[in-house]
Write a protein that holds these residues in place. Structure first.
Motif, PDB file in Angstrom:
ATOM      1  N   LYS A  47       6.254  44.124  89.881  1.00 31.59           N
ATOM      2  CA  LYS A  47       6.547  43.816  91.283  1.00 31.59           C
ATOM      3  C   LYS A  47       7.179  42.431  91.412  1.00 31.59           C
ATOM      4  CE  LYS A  47       4.389  43.607  95.900  1.00 31.59           C
ATOM      5  NZ  LYS A  47       5.500  42.933  96.446  1.00 31.59           N
ATOM      6  N   THR A  48       6.669  41.478  90.665  1.00 28.54           N
ATOM      7  CA  THR A  48       7.257  40.131  90.693  1.00 28.54           C
ATOM      8  C   THR A  48       8.730  40.192  90.318  1.00 28.54           C
ATOM      9  OG1 THR A  48       5.152  39.057  90.200  1.00 28.54           O
ATOM     10  CG2 THR A  48       7.156  37.824  89.654  1.00 28.54           C
ATOM     11  N   LEU A  49       9.034  40.885  89.228  1.00 31.29           N
ATOM     12  CA  LEU A  49      10.427  41.001  88.791  1.00 31.29           C
ATOM     13  C   LEU A  49      11.260  41.753  89.824  1.00 31.29           C
ATOM     14  CD1 LEU A  49       9.888  41.858  85.009  1.00 31.29           C
ATOM     15  CD2 LEU A  49      10.445  39.636  86.020  1.00 31.29           C
ATOM     16  N   ASP A  60      12.907  32.749  90.131  1.00 32.45           N
ATOM     17  CA  ASP A  60      12.260  31.635  89.454  1.00 32.45           C
ATOM     18  C   ASP A  60      12.186  32.011  87.978  1.00 32.45           C
ATOM     19  OD1 ASP A  60      10.108  30.147  88.152  1.00 32.45           O
ATOM     20  OD2 ASP A  60       9.482  29.493  90.145  1.00 32.45           O
ATOM     21  N   ALA A  61      12.973  31.342  87.155  1.00 32.00           N
ATOM     22  CA  ALA A  61      13.068  31.683  85.729  1.00 32.00           C
ATOM     23  C   ALA A  61      11.710  31.634  85.041  1.00 32.00           C
ATOM     24  CB  ALA A  61      14.049  30.746  85.031  1.00 32.00           C
ATOM     25  N   GLU A  62      10.917  30.630  85.365  1.00 33.07           N
ATOM     26  CA  GLU A  62       9.606  30.493  84.721  1.00 33.07           C
ATOM     27  C   GLU A  62       8.680  31.652  85.104  1.00 33.07           C
ATOM     28  OE1 GLU A  62       6.019  27.304  84.902  1.00 33.07           O
ATOM     29  OE2 GLU A  62       8.036  26.474  84.640  1.00 33.07           O
ATOM     30  N   LYS A  63       8.652  32.001  86.389  1.00 27.09           N
ATOM     31  CA  LYS A  63       7.793  33.106  86.835  1.00 27.09           C
ATOM     32  C   LYS A  63       8.288  34.448  86.300  1.00 27.09           C
ATOM     33  CE  LYS A  63       5.998  31.016  91.037  1.00 27.09           C
ATOM     34  NZ  LYS A  63       5.990  31.046  92.501  1.00 27.09           N
ATOM     35  N   ALA A  64       9.594  34.632  86.242  1.00 26.15           N
ATOM     36  CA  ALA A  64      10.147  35.885  85.729  1.00 26.15           C
ATOM     37  C   ALA A  64       9.815  36.046  84.249  1.00 26.15           C
ATOM     38  CB  ALA A  64      11.663  35.926  85.945  1.00 26.15           C
ATOM     39  N   GLY A 119      12.545  37.946  76.277  1.00 27.93           N
ATOM     40  CA  GLY A 119      12.542  36.498  76.064  1.00 27.93           C
ATOM     41  C   GLY A 119      12.610  35.751  77.378  1.00 27.93           C
ATOM     42  N   THR A 120      13.373  34.688  77.389  1.00 29.20           N
ATOM     43  CA  THR A 120      13.513  33.869  78.593  1.00 29.20           C
ATOM     44  C   THR A 120      14.457  34.550  79.570  1.00 29.20           C
ATOM     45  OG1 THR A 120      13.155  31.855  77.323  1.00 29.20           O
ATOM     46  CG2 THR A 120      14.230  31.610  79.466  1.00 29.20           C
ATOM     47  N   ILE A 121      14.007  34.662  80.795  1.00 26.90           N
ATOM     48  CA  ILE A 121      14.838  35.233  81.864  1.00 26.90           C
ATOM     49  C   ILE A 121      15.385  34.048  82.645  1.00 26.90           C
ATOM     50  CG2 ILE A 121      14.882  36.739  83.880  1.00 26.90           C
ATOM     51  CD1 ILE A 121      12.491  38.250  82.654  1.00 26.90           C
ATOM     52  N   GLY A 122      16.589  33.629  82.270  1.00 31.91           N
ATOM     53  CA  GLY A 122      17.145  32.392  82.797  1.00 31.91           C
ATOM     54  C   GLY A 122      17.958  32.502  84.063  1.00 31.91           C
ATOM     55  N   ASP A 123      18.388  33.712  84.406  1.00 30.28           N
ATOM     56  CA  ASP A 123      19.193  33.877  85.609  1.00 30.28           C
ATOM     57  C   ASP A 123      19.086  35.322  86.102  1.00 30.28           C
ATOM     58  OD1 ASP A 123      20.916  35.446  83.990  1.00 30.28           O
ATOM     59  OD2 ASP A 123      22.233  33.749  83.608  1.00 30.28           O
TER      60      ASP A 123
END
Length: 147
Positions: A47-49, A60-64, A119-123
């Protein structure tokens, strides 16, 4: 580069998100409730994503990234939570889970692998790719193993 289209995920995400809340009412079997809570945790991360992708909450990259990591973490618990063939009238788990448990486990592991691999979701582009990758695994399992 493909552009993420949030509308493509609107119906599947809403179904994935709304149905578990209704299923938790009046659950009597503690084993079933425990596994439902695990699935609810995964659903909360999805849901957040989804809310970020639809613009309901700011990206929010950190929250994602944390949401995807939480899905991988919580997803590792799924096979064990379903190992016992426990039932409850409020459960949406189909008997096919236990008839095809190896396939169920493989599908669960595919979700964990997909969530871990993003991995990291940066954008927003990476968010769309992550949702596509993870969402497909959720749909594959729910199609076969959930009412």
């Amino acid at each position: 580069m493909s552009v993420f289209k949030p509308a493509l995920f609107a119906l599947p995400l809403s179904v994935l998100i709304a149905a578990p809340a209704l299923a938790h009412s009046d659950v009597k079997n503690p084993v079933v409730m425990d596994r439902m809570m695990t699935m609810k945790a995964i659903q909360g991360s999805m849901k957040t994503l989804g809310d970020m992708a639809k613009g309901k909450i700011p990206f929010d990259a950190e929250k994602a990234t944390a949401a995807a990591a939480a899905m991988a973490h919580d997803g590792k618990k799924v096979p064990e939570k379903f190992r016992a063939n426990e039932t409850d009238p409020k459960s949406e788990a189909l008997p096919a889970i236990w008839d095809n448990f190896d396939d169920f486990v493989q599908k669960s592991e595919a979700m964990v692998a997909a969530a871990a691999s993003v991995g990291t979701i940066g954008d927003e582009s990476a968010l769309g790719a992550a949702l596509g990758k993870i969402g497909g695994t959720c749909k594959a399992c729910h199609r076969d193993y959930r009412e």
